[in-house]
Design a protein around this motif. Structure first.
Motif, PDB file in Angstrom:
ATOM      1  N   PHE A 347       5.863   1.120   6.437  1.00 38.47           N
ATOM      2  CA  PHE A 347       5.454   1.978   5.332  1.00 38.47           C
ATOM      3  C   PHE A 347       4.597   3.124   5.871  1.00 38.47           C
ATOM      4  N   SER A 348       4.941   4.336   5.463  1.00 40.26           N
ATOM      5  CA  SER A 348       4.118   5.491   5.787  1.00 40.26           C
ATOM      6  C   SER A 348       3.013   5.623   4.733  1.00 40.26           C
ATOM      7  N   LYS A 349       2.121   6.585   4.904  1.00 37.48           N
ATOM      8  CA  LYS A 349       1.074   6.824   3.904  1.00 37.48           C
ATOM      9  C   LYS A 349       1.698   7.147   2.550  1.00 37.48           C
ATOM     10  N   GLU A 350       2.781   7.915   2.559  1.00 33.74           N
ATOM     11  CA  GLU A 350       3.452   8.291   1.309  1.00 33.74           C
ATOM     12  C   GLU A 350       4.028   7.061   0.610  1.00 33.74           C
ATOM     13  N   ASP A 351       4.553   6.114   1.391  1.00 33.73           N
ATOM     14  CA  ASP A 351       5.090   4.886   0.804  1.00 33.73           C
ATOM     15  C   ASP A 351       4.011   4.098   0.071  1.00 33.73           C
ATOM     16  N   PHE A 352       2.813   4.063   0.646  1.00 37.19           N
ATOM     17  CA  PHE A 352       1.723   3.330   0.014  1.00 37.19           C
ATOM     18  C   PHE A 352       1.326   3.972  -1.311  1.00 37.19           C
ATOM     19  N   ILE A 353       1.459   5.277  -1.399  1.00 36.71           N
ATOM     20  CA  ILE A 353       1.126   5.983  -2.642  1.00 36.71           C
ATOM     21  C   ILE A 353       2.181   5.721  -3.715  1.00 36.71           C
ATOM     22  N   GLN A 354       3.446   5.680  -3.304  1.00 36.50           N
ATOM     23  CA  GLN A 354       4.543   5.611  -4.264  1.00 36.50           C
ATOM     24  C   GLN A 354       4.826   4.210  -4.783  1.00 36.50           C
ATOM     25  N   HIS A 355       4.550   3.181  -3.998  1.00 38.18           N
ATOM     26  CA  HIS A 355       4.912   1.824  -4.393  1.00 38.18           C
ATOM     27  C   HIS A 355       3.801   1.130  -5.181  1.00 38.18           C
ATOM     28  N   ALA A 356       4.210   0.249  -6.066  1.00 40.65           N
ATOM     29  CA  ALA A 356       3.270  -0.612  -6.782  1.00 40.65           C
ATOM     30  C   ALA A 356       3.038  -1.879  -5.965  1.00 40.65           C
ATOM     31  N   PHE A 357       1.792  -2.310  -5.924  1.00 35.97           N
ATOM     32  CA  PHE A 357       1.444  -3.499  -5.156  1.00 35.97           C
ATOM     33  C   PHE A 357       0.759  -4.517  -6.051  1.00 35.97           C
ATOM     34  N   PRO A 358       0.981  -5.811  -5.795  1.00 38.16           N
ATOM     35  CA  PRO A 358       0.253  -6.835  -6.553  1.00 38.16           C
ATOM     36  C   PRO A 358      -1.224  -6.805  -6.178  1.00 38.16           C
ATOM     37  N   LYS A 359      -2.036  -7.377  -7.032  1.00 41.70           N
ATOM     38  CA  LYS A 359      -3.484  -7.311  -6.846  1.00 41.70           C
ATOM     39  C   LYS A 359      -3.915  -7.943  -5.524  1.00 41.70           C
ATOM     40  N   VAL A 360      -3.248  -9.021  -5.120  1.00 43.11           N
ATOM     41  CA  VAL A 360      -3.626  -9.674  -3.869  1.00 43.11           C
ATOM     42  C   VAL A 360      -3.428  -8.717  -2.693  1.00 43.11           C
ATOM     43  N   GLN A 361      -2.356  -7.930  -2.704  1.00 40.75           N
ATOM     44  CA  GLN A 361      -2.127  -6.969  -1.625  1.00 40.75           C
ATOM     45  C   GLN A 361      -3.159  -5.847  -1.676  1.00 40.75           C
ATOM     46  N   GLN A 362      -3.527  -5.416  -2.871  1.00 46.64           N
ATOM     47  CA  GLN A 362      -4.542  -4.372  -2.975  1.00 46.64           C
ATOM     48  C   GLN A 362      -5.872  -4.856  -2.417  1.00 46.64           C
ATOM     49  N   LYS A 363      -6.171  -6.136  -2.620  1.00 46.52           N
ATOM     50  CA  LYS A 363      -7.391  -6.703  -2.032  1.00 46.52           C
ATOM     51  C   LYS A 363      -7.332  -6.625  -0.511  1.00 46.52           C
ATOM     52  N   LEU A 364      -6.164  -6.939   0.053  1.00 44.19           N
ATOM     53  CA  LEU A 364      -6.018  -6.892   1.509  1.00 44.19           C
ATOM     54  C   LEU A 364      -6.170  -5.462   2.022  1.00 44.19           C
ATOM     55  N   ILE A 365      -5.565  -4.516   1.328  1.00 37.38           N
ATOM     56  CA  ILE A 365      -5.695  -3.102   1.722  1.00 37.38           C
ATOM     57  C   ILE A 365      -7.150  -2.673   1.679  1.00 37.38           C
ATOM     58  N   ASP A 366      -7.842  -3.035   0.608  1.00 39.47           N
ATOM     59  CA  ASP A 366      -9.261  -2.658   0.476  1.00 39.47           C
ATOM     60  C   ASP A 366     -10.102  -3.258   1.593  1.00 39.47           C
ATOM     61  N   ARG A 367      -9.795  -4.498   1.980  1.00 39.02           N
ATOM     62  CA  ARG A 367     -10.568  -5.146   3.040  1.00 39.02           C
ATOM     63  C   ARG A 367     -10.321  -4.443   4.378  1.00 39.02           C
ATOM     64  N   VAL A 368      -9.085  -4.044   4.636  1.00 40.84           N
ATOM     65  CA  VAL A 368      -8.790  -3.301   5.865  1.00 40.84           C
ATOM     66  C   VAL A 368      -9.459  -1.944   5.843  1.00 40.84           C
ATOM     67  N   ASN A 369      -9.409  -1.258   4.704  1.00 42.20           N
ATOM     68  CA  ASN A 369     -10.031   0.064   4.592  1.00 42.20           C
ATOM     69  C   ASN A 369     -11.544   0.011   4.761  1.00 42.20           C
ATOM     70  N   SER A 370     -12.145  -1.153   4.451  1.00 45.78           N
ATOM     71  CA  SER A 370     -13.600  -1.276   4.586  1.00 45.78           C
ATOM     72  C   SER A 370     -14.046  -1.136   6.028  1.00 45.78           C
ATOM     73  N   LEU A 371     -13.119  -1.344   6.969  1.00 44.51           N
ATOM     74  CA  LEU A 371     -13.471  -1.201   8.390  1.00 44.51           C
ATOM     75  C   LEU A 371     -13.761   0.258   8.743  1.00 44.51           C
ATOM     76  N   ASP A 372     -13.188   1.185   7.948  1.00 48.53           N
ATOM     77  CA  ASP A 372     -13.374   2.605   8.247  1.00 48.53           C
ATOM     78  C   ASP A 372     -14.587   3.200   7.550  1.00 48.53           C
ATOM     79  N   GLU A 373     -15.229   2.413   6.699  1.00 46.06           N
ATOM     80  CA  GLU A 373     -16.368   2.951   5.936  1.00 46.06           C
ATOM     81  C   GLU A 373     -17.647   2.917   6.746  1.00 46.06           C
TER      82      GLU A 373
END
Length: 373
Positions: A347-373
Protein backbone atom coordinates in the motif's frame (compact mmCIF):
# COMPACT_ATOMS: atom_id res chain seq x y z
CA UNK A 1 -44.48 -9.61 37.23
CA UNK A 2 -47.01 -6.86 37.92
CA UNK A 3 -49.93 -6.23 35.58
CA UNK A 4 -51.41 -2.76 35.31
CA UNK A 5 -55.12 -2.02 35.03
CA UNK A 6 -56.31 0.01 32.07
CA UNK A 7 -56.50 3.21 34.12
CA UNK A 8 -52.84 2.93 35.14
CA UNK A 9 -51.77 2.22 31.55
CA UNK A 10 -53.48 5.43 30.38
CA UNK A 11 -51.92 7.39 33.24
CA UNK A 12 -48.47 6.05 32.35
CA UNK A 13 -48.89 6.88 28.65
CA UNK A 14 -49.89 10.45 29.46
CA UNK A 15 -47.07 10.98 31.96
CA UNK A 16 -44.45 9.52 29.63
CA UNK A 17 -45.56 11.37 26.49
CA UNK A 18 -46.01 14.71 28.30
CA UNK A 19 -42.44 14.39 29.56
CA UNK A 20 -41.20 13.42 26.09
CA UNK A 21 -42.94 16.37 24.44
CA UNK A 22 -41.05 18.78 26.67
CA UNK A 23 -37.72 16.97 27.00
CA UNK A 24 -37.06 14.84 23.91
CA UNK A 25 -33.55 14.95 22.53
CA UNK A 26 -33.00 17.04 19.41
CA UNK A 27 -31.55 14.41 17.09
CA UNK A 28 -31.19 14.84 13.31
CA UNK A 29 -33.07 11.63 12.49
CA UNK A 30 -36.05 12.75 14.58
CA UNK A 31 -36.81 15.80 12.45
CA UNK A 32 -39.07 13.79 10.17
CA UNK A 33 -40.56 10.30 9.97
CA UNK A 34 -38.79 9.14 6.83
CA UNK A 35 -38.24 5.35 7.15
CA UNK A 36 -34.82 5.67 5.47
CA UNK A 37 -33.67 8.13 8.13
CA UNK A 38 -35.07 6.00 10.96
CA UNK A 39 -33.44 2.88 9.55
CA UNK A 40 -29.96 4.35 9.03
CA UNK A 41 -29.91 5.90 12.50
CA UNK A 42 -31.05 2.70 14.21
CA UNK A 43 -28.40 0.59 12.45
CA UNK A 44 -25.69 3.12 13.31
CA UNK A 45 -26.82 3.23 16.94
CA UNK A 46 -26.24 -0.49 17.35
CA UNK A 47 -23.08 -0.81 19.49
CA UNK A 48 -22.40 2.95 19.15
CA UNK A 49 -23.13 5.99 21.37
CA UNK A 50 -25.52 8.71 20.19
CA UNK A 51 -22.94 11.51 20.29
CA UNK A 52 -20.61 9.43 18.09
CA UNK A 53 -23.35 8.59 15.60
CA UNK A 54 -24.58 12.15 14.93
CA UNK A 55 -21.68 13.33 12.69
CA UNK A 56 -21.54 9.93 10.95
CA UNK A 57 -25.26 10.08 10.25
CA UNK A 58 -25.07 13.60 8.83
CA UNK A 59 -22.10 12.74 6.59
CA UNK A 60 -23.79 9.50 5.49
CA UNK A 61 -26.94 11.34 4.47
CA UNK A 62 -24.83 13.79 2.50
CA UNK A 63 -23.17 10.89 0.67
CA UNK A 64 -26.25 8.70 0.23
CA UNK A 65 -29.40 10.84 0.53
CA UNK A 66 -31.81 8.11 -0.62
CA UNK A 67 -32.27 4.35 -0.63
CA UNK A 68 -31.49 4.31 -4.35
CA UNK A 69 -28.23 6.20 -3.79
CA UNK A 70 -27.21 3.64 -1.18
CA UNK A 71 -28.23 0.70 -3.37
CA UNK A 72 -26.10 1.98 -6.25
CA UNK A 73 -23.09 3.10 -4.19
CA UNK A 74 -19.59 1.78 -4.78
CA UNK A 75 -18.74 -0.56 -1.91
CA UNK A 76 -15.39 1.12 -1.27
CA UNK A 77 -17.10 4.50 -0.93
CA UNK A 78 -19.67 2.97 1.42
CA UNK A 79 -16.98 1.37 3.59
CA UNK A 80 -15.10 4.66 3.74
CA UNK A 81 -18.25 6.47 4.90
CA UNK A 82 -18.70 3.81 7.60
CA UNK A 83 -15.04 3.78 8.66
CA UNK A 84 -14.70 4.09 12.43
CA UNK A 85 -18.15 2.80 13.34
CA UNK A 86 -16.97 -0.83 13.35
CA UNK A 87 -19.06 -3.98 12.87
CA UNK A 88 -18.77 -3.50 9.12
CA UNK A 89 -21.27 -6.24 8.33
CA UNK A 90 -23.88 -3.62 9.29
CA UNK A 91 -22.84 -1.44 6.35
CA UNK A 92 -22.84 -4.36 3.94
CA UNK A 93 -26.31 -5.38 5.10
CA UNK A 94 -27.50 -1.80 4.66
CA UNK A 95 -26.61 -1.97 1.00
CA UNK A 96 -28.14 -5.42 0.60
CA UNK A 97 -31.39 -4.20 2.15
CA UNK A 98 -31.36 -1.03 0.03
CA UNK A 99 -31.10 -3.18 -3.09
CA UNK A 100 -33.98 -5.35 -1.85
CA UNK A 101 -36.16 -2.25 -1.40
CA UNK A 102 -35.28 -0.95 -4.86
CA UNK A 103 -35.50 -4.26 -6.71
CA UNK A 104 -38.04 -6.35 -4.77
CA UNK A 105 -40.33 -3.62 -3.45
CA UNK A 106 -40.15 -1.14 -6.37
CA UNK A 107 -38.49 1.45 -4.12
CA UNK A 108 -41.48 1.46 -1.74
CA UNK A 109 -40.83 0.65 1.92
CA UNK A 110 -42.73 -2.34 3.34
CA UNK A 111 -44.81 -1.27 6.34
CA UNK A 112 -45.57 -4.64 7.86
CA UNK A 113 -43.17 -5.67 10.65
CA UNK A 114 -42.83 -9.19 9.23
CA UNK A 115 -41.98 -7.82 5.77
CA UNK A 116 -39.47 -5.40 7.26
CA UNK A 117 -37.64 -8.34 8.88
CA UNK A 118 -37.13 -9.88 5.43
CA UNK A 119 -34.68 -7.06 4.69
CA UNK A 120 -31.00 -7.82 5.33
CA UNK A 121 -29.79 -6.83 8.77
CA UNK A 122 -33.23 -5.85 10.12
CA UNK A 123 -34.27 -7.76 13.22
CA UNK A 124 -37.31 -7.46 15.51
CA UNK A 125 -36.13 -4.28 17.26
CA UNK A 126 -35.23 -2.31 14.12
CA UNK A 127 -38.41 -3.48 12.39
CA UNK A 128 -40.43 -2.31 15.40
CA UNK A 129 -38.68 1.06 15.42
CA UNK A 130 -39.30 1.66 11.69
CA UNK A 131 -42.91 0.45 11.79
CA UNK A 132 -43.81 2.57 14.82
CA UNK A 133 -41.83 5.74 14.11
CA UNK A 134 -42.20 5.93 10.34
CA UNK A 135 -45.60 4.28 9.86
CA UNK A 136 -47.31 4.89 13.23
CA UNK A 137 -47.96 1.21 13.84
CA UNK A 138 -48.51 0.28 17.51
CA UNK A 139 -45.72 -2.28 17.76
CA UNK A 140 -43.00 -2.38 20.43
CA UNK A 141 -39.30 -1.77 19.74
CA UNK A 142 -37.56 -3.94 22.32
CA UNK A 143 -33.91 -3.02 22.81
CA UNK A 144 -31.71 -2.78 25.90
CA UNK A 145 -33.51 0.37 27.05
CA UNK A 146 -36.91 -1.30 26.80
CA UNK A 147 -35.68 -4.37 28.67
CA UNK A 148 -34.31 -2.16 31.44
CA UNK A 149 -37.26 0.23 31.71
CA UNK A 150 -40.10 -2.31 31.66
CA UNK A 151 -38.32 -4.90 33.80
CA UNK A 152 -38.05 -2.23 36.51
CA UNK A 153 -41.51 -0.77 36.03
CA UNK A 154 -43.17 -4.19 36.30
CA UNK A 155 -40.51 -6.25 38.12
CA UNK A 156 -40.23 -8.75 35.28
CA UNK A 157 -38.00 -11.56 36.56
CA UNK A 158 -37.39 -13.34 33.24
CA UNK A 159 -33.73 -13.54 32.23
CA UNK A 160 -33.28 -11.20 29.25
CA UNK A 161 -30.55 -13.14 27.43
CA UNK A 162 -32.98 -15.98 26.70
CA UNK A 163 -34.60 -15.69 23.25
CA UNK A 164 -38.07 -16.43 24.57
CA UNK A 165 -37.89 -13.47 26.96
CA UNK A 166 -38.15 -10.99 24.08
CA UNK A 167 -41.59 -12.43 23.31
CA UNK A 168 -42.65 -11.84 26.91
CA UNK A 169 -41.56 -8.19 26.76
CA UNK A 170 -43.18 -7.70 23.36
CA UNK A 171 -46.49 -9.01 24.71
CA UNK A 172 -46.26 -6.83 27.83
CA UNK A 173 -45.35 -3.66 25.94
CA UNK A 174 -48.03 -4.29 23.30
CA UNK A 175 -50.64 -3.84 26.05
CA UNK A 176 -49.07 -0.59 27.28
CA UNK A 177 -47.89 1.17 24.10
CA UNK A 178 -49.84 4.22 22.95
CA UNK A 179 -52.11 3.33 20.04
CA UNK A 180 -52.17 6.96 18.84
CA UNK A 181 -48.46 7.79 19.21
CA UNK A 182 -46.52 4.50 19.15
CA UNK A 183 -43.38 6.02 17.58
CA UNK A 184 -43.14 8.74 20.20
CA UNK A 185 -43.86 6.17 22.92
CA UNK A 186 -40.98 3.94 21.79
CA UNK A 187 -38.61 6.91 21.47
CA UNK A 188 -39.63 8.15 24.90
CA UNK A 189 -38.69 4.74 26.35
CA UNK A 190 -35.30 5.06 24.59
CA UNK A 191 -34.74 8.50 26.14
CA UNK A 192 -35.93 7.35 29.56
CA UNK A 193 -33.57 4.36 29.49
CA UNK A 194 -30.60 6.55 28.58
CA UNK A 195 -31.30 9.22 31.19
CA UNK A 196 -33.18 8.52 34.43
CA UNK A 197 -33.24 4.73 34.13
CA UNK A 198 -29.66 3.92 33.17
CA UNK A 199 -28.03 0.57 33.93
CA UNK A 200 -25.78 2.02 36.62
CA UNK A 201 -26.53 5.02 38.86
CA UNK A 202 -30.15 5.59 37.80
CA UNK A 203 -31.71 8.86 38.93
CA UNK A 204 -35.15 7.56 39.78
CA UNK A 205 -35.67 10.15 42.49
CA UNK A 206 -36.20 12.67 39.71
CA UNK A 207 -37.62 10.36 37.06
CA UNK A 208 -40.92 11.47 35.49
CA UNK A 209 -42.25 7.90 35.88
CA UNK A 210 -40.98 7.11 39.38
CA UNK A 211 -44.55 6.59 40.63
CA UNK A 212 -44.86 3.70 38.15
CA UNK A 213 -41.44 2.16 38.86
CA UNK A 214 -42.19 -0.77 41.15
CA UNK A 215 -38.55 -1.85 41.47
CA UNK A 216 -37.64 1.68 42.63
CA UNK A 217 -40.53 1.72 45.09
CA UNK A 218 -39.41 -1.66 46.46
CA UNK A 219 -35.74 -0.62 46.62
CA UNK A 220 -34.56 -3.36 44.25
CA UNK A 221 -34.05 -1.34 41.07
CA UNK A 222 -30.48 -2.51 40.43
CA UNK A 223 -31.67 -6.13 40.43
CA UNK A 224 -33.33 -5.46 37.08
CA UNK A 225 -33.12 -6.42 34.31
CA UNK A 226 -32.27 -10.00 35.24
CA UNK A 227 -29.36 -11.23 33.16
CA UNK A 228 -26.47 -13.65 33.34
CA UNK A 229 -23.03 -12.15 33.32
CA UNK A 230 -21.28 -12.35 29.98
CA UNK A 231 -18.22 -14.60 29.90
CA UNK A 232 -14.96 -12.73 29.69
CA UNK A 233 -13.58 -12.58 26.14
CA UNK A 234 -10.88 -15.14 25.35
CA UNK A 235 -7.42 -13.59 25.00
CA UNK A 236 -5.56 -14.33 21.77
CA UNK A 237 -1.97 -13.23 21.16
CA UNK A 238 -1.01 -11.99 17.69
CA UNK A 239 2.05 -10.62 15.99
CA UNK A 240 1.20 -7.64 13.76
CA UNK A 241 3.81 -7.11 11.07
CA UNK A 242 4.92 -3.79 9.61
CA UNK A 243 6.82 -4.81 6.46
CA UNK A 244 8.19 -1.93 4.40
CA UNK A 245 9.72 -1.66 0.95
CA UNK A 246 10.22 1.07 -1.61
CA UNK A 247 6.67 0.26 -2.83
CA UNK A 248 5.08 1.01 0.55
CA UNK A 249 3.83 -1.14 3.41
CA UNK A 250 2.73 -4.74 2.92
CA UNK A 251 -0.97 -5.27 3.69
CA UNK A 252 -2.89 -8.50 3.98
CA UNK A 253 -6.42 -9.08 2.62
CA UNK A 254 -8.43 -10.90 5.26
CA UNK A 255 -10.49 -13.97 4.28
CA UNK A 256 -14.07 -13.41 3.11
CA UNK A 257 -15.53 -14.88 6.31
CA UNK A 258 -14.80 -14.58 10.01
CA UNK A 259 -13.51 -11.60 11.98
CA UNK A 260 -12.57 -8.57 9.81
CA UNK A 261 -13.77 -10.38 6.68
CA UNK A 262 -12.53 -8.79 3.42
CA UNK A 263 -10.65 -5.96 5.16
CA UNK A 264 -7.03 -4.95 4.72
CA UNK A 265 -4.74 -5.15 7.75
CA UNK A 266 -1.09 -5.46 8.58
CA UNK A 267 -0.23 -9.17 8.29
CA UNK A 268 -1.40 -10.85 11.49
CA UNK A 269 0.08 -14.13 12.71
CA UNK A 270 -1.39 -15.79 15.79
CA UNK A 271 1.25 -16.68 18.35
CA UNK A 272 -0.36 -20.10 18.70
CA UNK A 273 0.08 -20.75 14.97
CA UNK A 274 3.70 -19.61 15.05
CA UNK A 275 4.45 -21.89 18.02
CA UNK A 276 2.85 -24.82 16.19
CA UNK A 277 4.92 -24.03 13.08
CA UNK A 278 8.15 -23.98 15.07
CA UNK A 279 7.25 -27.06 17.12
CA UNK A 280 7.52 -25.26 20.46
CA UNK A 281 5.24 -24.94 23.47
CA UNK A 282 6.51 -21.45 24.26
CA UNK A 283 9.25 -19.12 23.08
CA UNK A 284 12.05 -19.25 25.64
CA UNK A 285 13.37 -15.87 24.52
CA UNK A 286 12.12 -13.01 22.32
CA UNK A 287 14.74 -13.87 19.71
CA UNK A 288 13.14 -17.29 19.27
CA UNK A 289 9.90 -15.64 18.13
CA UNK A 290 11.78 -13.45 15.63
CA UNK A 291 13.61 -16.45 14.22
CA UNK A 292 10.38 -18.42 13.95
CA UNK A 293 8.67 -15.54 12.12
CA UNK A 294 11.55 -15.28 9.64
CA UNK A 295 11.36 -19.01 8.95
CA UNK A 296 7.56 -18.86 8.72
CA UNK A 297 7.56 -16.17 6.02
CA UNK A 298 10.32 -17.89 4.07
CA UNK A 299 8.49 -21.21 4.01
CA UNK A 300 4.90 -19.95 3.64
CA UNK A 301 5.40 -17.09 1.21
CA UNK A 302 8.94 -17.32 -0.12
CA UNK A 303 9.81 -13.93 1.43
CA UNK A 304 13.21 -13.28 3.01
CA UNK A 305 12.79 -10.99 6.01
CA UNK A 306 14.61 -10.17 9.22
CA UNK A 307 12.11 -9.15 11.92
CA UNK A 308 12.63 -7.00 14.97
CA UNK A 309 10.35 -5.80 17.76
CA UNK A 310 9.01 -2.26 17.47
CA UNK A 311 9.60 -0.28 20.71
CA UNK A 312 5.87 0.26 21.43
CA UNK A 313 3.31 -1.25 23.76
CA UNK A 314 1.04 -4.05 22.64
CA UNK A 315 -2.18 -3.03 20.92
CA UNK A 316 -5.33 -4.40 22.53
CA UNK A 317 -8.68 -4.75 20.82
CA UNK A 318 -11.81 -6.44 22.17
CA UNK A 319 -14.34 -8.12 19.93
CA UNK A 320 -17.51 -9.66 21.37
CA UNK A 321 -15.90 -12.97 22.39
CA UNK A 322 -12.22 -12.33 21.71
CA UNK A 323 -9.57 -10.00 23.09
CA UNK A 324 -6.65 -9.56 20.71
CA UNK A 325 -3.23 -8.68 22.17
CA UNK A 326 -0.99 -7.62 19.29
CA UNK A 327 2.79 -7.31 19.45
CA UNK A 328 4.22 -5.18 16.64
CA UNK A 329 7.18 -6.44 14.63
CA UNK A 330 8.87 -4.70 11.72
CA UNK A 331 10.98 -5.75 8.78
CA UNK A 332 12.37 -4.23 5.59
CA UNK A 333 12.06 -5.93 2.22
CA UNK A 334 15.16 -4.81 0.39
CA UNK A 335 15.15 -7.21 -2.53
CA UNK A 336 12.54 -7.92 -5.16
CA UNK A 337 10.30 -10.67 -3.93
CA UNK A 338 7.45 -12.54 -5.57
CA UNK A 339 4.16 -11.87 -3.74
CA UNK A 340 2.23 -14.51 -5.66
CA UNK A 341 1.99 -16.71 -2.54
CA UNK A 342 1.06 -13.85 -0.21
CA UNK A 343 -2.61 -12.78 0.17
CA UNK A 344 -2.00 -9.07 -0.22
CA UNK A 345 0.03 -6.26 -1.76
CA UNK A 346 1.97 -3.12 -0.92
CA UNK A 347 0.00 0.00 0.00
CA UNK A 348 1.25 3.46 -0.91
CA UNK A 349 0.36 6.59 1.09
CA UNK A 350 -2.50 7.21 -1.35
CA UNK A 351 -3.86 3.70 -0.74
CA UNK A 352 -4.01 4.35 2.99
CA UNK A 353 -6.05 7.50 2.35
CA UNK A 354 -8.49 5.83 -0.05
CA UNK A 355 -9.23 2.57 1.77
CA UNK A 356 -11.46 2.01 4.77
CA UNK A 357 -9.86 0.18 7.67
CA UNK A 358 -11.37 -1.59 10.68
CA UNK A 359 -10.82 0.02 14.05
CA UNK A 360 -8.25 -2.59 15.10
CA UNK A 361 -6.08 -1.70 12.08
CA UNK A 362 -6.43 2.01 12.80
CA UNK A 363 -5.16 1.33 16.31
CA UNK A 364 -2.12 -0.41 14.84
CA UNK A 365 -1.47 2.48 12.44
CA UNK A 366 -1.74 4.99 15.29
CA UNK A 367 0.69 2.99 17.42
CA UNK A 368 3.23 2.88 14.57
CA UNK A 369 2.78 6.60 13.88
CA UNK A 370 3.45 7.34 17.56
CA UNK A 371 7.08 6.39 16.93
CA UNK A 372 7.45 9.50 14.76
CA UNK A 373 6.00 11.90 17.32
Amino acid sequence: MIEWPESKIHAFQKTLLDWYDHNKRDLPWRRDHDPYHVWISEIMLQQTQVHTVIPYYERFMGEFPSVADLANADEGRLMKAWEGLGYYSRARNLQKAARQIVQDYDNVWPRDIAELQKLAGIGPYTAGAIASIAFNQPVPAVDGNAFRVFSRLLEIDDEISKPQTRKIFEQVISKIISQERPGDFNQAIMDLGSSYMTAANPDSDHSPVKAFNQAYIDGVELNYPVKNKKPRPIEVDYFALVIRSSAGILMEKRPDSGILADFWTFPLVAKEDLLAFSGQDEFAEDEDALTAMTDYFAQQYGLTLAFQFLPVKKVTHIFTHRKWLMTLLSADLTTENDLSLFPGRFFSKEDFIQHAFPKVQQKLIDRVNSLDE
